[in-house]
Design an enzyme around this catalytic site. Structure first.
Site, mmCIF file in Angstrom:
data_model
loop_
_atom_site.group_PDB
_atom_site.id
_atom_site.type_symbol
_atom_site.label_atom_id
_atom_site.label_comp_id
_atom_site.label_asym_id
_atom_site.label_seq_id
_atom_site.Cartn_x
_atom_site.Cartn_y
_atom_site.Cartn_z
ATOM 1 N N GLY A 1 0.861 -1.364 -0.146
ATOM 2 C CA GLY A 1 -0.084 -0.013 0.163
ATOM 3 C C GLY A 1 1.039 1.154 0.032
ATOM 4 O O GLY A 1 1.934 1.073 -0.234
ATOM 5 N N ASN A 2 0.164 2.395 0.381
ATOM 6 C CA ASN A 2 1.040 3.637 0.257
ATOM 7 C C ASN A 2 0.616 4.660 1.166
ATOM 8 O O ASN A 2 -0.527 4.192 1.841
ATOM 9 C CB ASN A 2 1.197 4.270 -0.981
ATOM 10 C CG ASN A 2 -0.073 4.690 -1.625
ATOM 11 O OD1 ASN A 2 -0.884 5.466 -0.832
ATOM 12 N ND2 ASN A 2 -0.519 3.895 -2.611
ATOM 13 N N ARG A 3 0.962 5.587 1.590
ATOM 14 C CA ARG A 3 0.640 6.673 2.622
ATOM 15 C C ARG A 3 -0.532 7.701 2.255
ATOM 16 O O ARG A 3 -0.683 8.458 2.855
ATOM 17 C CB ARG A 3 1.973 7.479 3.101
ATOM 18 C CG ARG A 3 3.011 6.478 3.551
ATOM 19 C CD ARG A 3 4.193 7.515 4.079
ATOM 20 N NE ARG A 3 5.207 6.721 4.024
ATOM 21 C CZ ARG A 3 5.558 6.004 5.172
ATOM 22 N NH1 ARG A 3 4.694 6.304 6.157
ATOM 23 N NH2 ARG A 3 6.757 5.477 5.448
ATOM 24 N N ALA B 1 -3.581 7.165 -5.238
ATOM 25 C CA ALA B 1 -2.184 6.860 -5.244
ATOM 26 C C ALA B 1 -2.355 5.430 -5.749
ATOM 27 O O ALA B 1 -2.331 4.607 -4.654
ATOM 28 C CB ALA B 1 -1.571 7.347 -4.099
#
Ligand code: PMT
Length: 402
Positions: A211-213, A277
């Site tokens: 995943g990402n932030r 994102a």
């Protein structure tokens, strides 16, 4: 009659004042414009209008009792508070405004007003001395500060024969305020918009993911801003902690493949803004059981995810008329984003620097460059809500051009 409020769901709370009779006409006017109205009567409200008239005009059940087992089993009060685009209180009595300002929740109406995460519009109605009292004015100031919107009251003859400020606004003025709040009269009325937001999670096994932030703040704000200008907006969101924004159809997904499917299901659209994102890669094979830690390092084979922005930008009858991508860069921001716009085939790209020091991921502010075929324009650092509003206005201006 133009169905300016088509598909909009309004929760109408009718409190105890003589102006309650006007709320029956309000229901009729809202329904004429395509809105679905669900009525809530306070104990006082039910002294002035009957549940039967509200139910007949709204063609829905009327809710009156916080502790009704039947009501709660059909639709709990929390769902009632949230399954709408807007809560309207008309008439809003001095008593109900005071309860709202102080967070009291001792009946169904006040509990719904405390529990809702939707915008609230109040149409006050009361005697002019009560209206002018420091208490009422203070309560209203508190509510406005919290984002509650108001319409009226107006000056005129009051029920007791006295004249002054305190008459509830006429139904058509309340309808105009509702349309304004829901963006129904805005420049993007009649346009369909699709916005992606947040991260995607790509499952590796039942407990782990790539995943990402991304917090979803920027994408969600764009959906809200487009809806505020009247666009019929669908937000396809990855996992975030944010509440579903009011006035927007929200589709929650996890992975890039699910996001692509949800976007395609939301077509046709006039506008697409891809602020999500999206994870570029996912595990080639998703394990059904948790990968065991057994001394050796597991090898994770990756495969590329579909590119949602490039897919939406591809030529064809389903292509939105304006496709806007985002570019998350950490160096040579404008140069890299300009190349990305061409590569992905979108019309505009909004470039932002996501280096850790900028706080763009997860933060409340953003510095962006809007890039189109003619070049780049740098905007000052702004709260994400303002970036969103400015972008939505640019989109509206674009559609105004002949
Ligand atoms: O969510 P916040 O915390 O508010 O942060 C906002 C943000 C930094 C996430 C946002 O402003 C932003 O930059 N979004 C795009 C993030 C990104 O993935 O950028 P990219 O340069 O990797 O991708 C370029 C474009 O292609 C983006 O529009 C992206 O949505 C899209 N993309 C990327 C990969 C993929 N498989 N499919 C896509 O559609």
């Amino acid at each position: 009659m133009a169905a300016m409020l088509h598909g909009r769901r309004i929760l109408l709370i009718i409190a105890g004042g003589i102006a309650a009779y006007k709320s029956l006409d309000l229901i009729r006017r809202l329904r004429e414009r395509g809105a679905a109205v669900r009525g809530v009567l306070t104990k006082g409200g039910a002294q002035f209008v009957t549940p039967l008239s509200v139910a007949t005009l709204s063609r829905d059940k009327v809710y009156q009792d916080l502790f009704s087992l039947t009501d709660e089993s059909e639709i709990g009060h929390i769902r009632l508070a949230r399954e709408c685009d807007l809560v309207v209180v008309a008439p809003a009595t001095a008593d109900l405004l005071a309860k709202m300002a102080h967070g009291l929740a001792d009946d169904l109406a006040s509990t719904l007003l405390l529990a809702t995460d939707k915008p609230i519009l109040v149409a006050p109605a009361m005697n002019f001395v009560m209206w002018n009292s420091a208490a009422t004015q203070g309560n209203l100031a508190t509510l406005r500060q919290r984002g509650v919107r108001s319409v009226g009251p107006e000056s005129g003859e009051l029920a007791e024969g006295e004249t002054g400020m305190g008459r509830m606004s006429e139904p058509l003025s309340i309808v105009a305020a509702i349309e304004d709040l829901l963006g129904a009269g805005g420049p993007l009325r009649g346009k369909r918009a699709l916005v992606t937001s947040g991260p995607t999670y790509e499952a590796v096994d039942p407990v782990r993911f790539i995943g990402n932030r991304s917090s979803g703040k920027q994408g969600h704000a764009i959906a809200v801003a487009l809806a505020a200008l009247g666009a019929d907006t669908t937000l396809v969101s990855g996992p975030t902690h944010l509440a579903d924004p009011p006035g927007v159809a929200v589709k929650r997904i996890e992975s890039a493949e699910e996001m692509l499917a949800a976007c395609q299901a939301a077509l046709p659209a006039d506008i697409a803004v891809c602020a999500a994102a999206v994870a570029d890669w996912r595990a080639r094979e998703r394990r059904n059981q948790k990968i065991k830690k057994n001394g050796s390092l597991p090898a994770l084979e990756l495969t590329e995810n579909p590119d949602i922005l490039a897919t939406l930008s591809g030529k064809g009858p389903a292509r939105p008329r304006l496709v806007v991508g985002f570019a998350a860069e950490t160096e040579d921001v404008i140069k890299n984003a300009t190349a990305k716009r061409r590569r992905k085939g979108c019309d505009w790209i909004v470039a932002n620097d996501v280096s850790a020091a900028t706080g763009t991921f997860g933060g409340d502010a953003n510095t962006v460059h809007l890039i189109d075929a003619s070049g780049a324009e740098t905007w000052p650092r702004l709260p994400k809500d303002d970036v969103a509003r400015r972008l939505a206005q640019r989109i509206a201006d674009h559609f105004k051009q002949p």
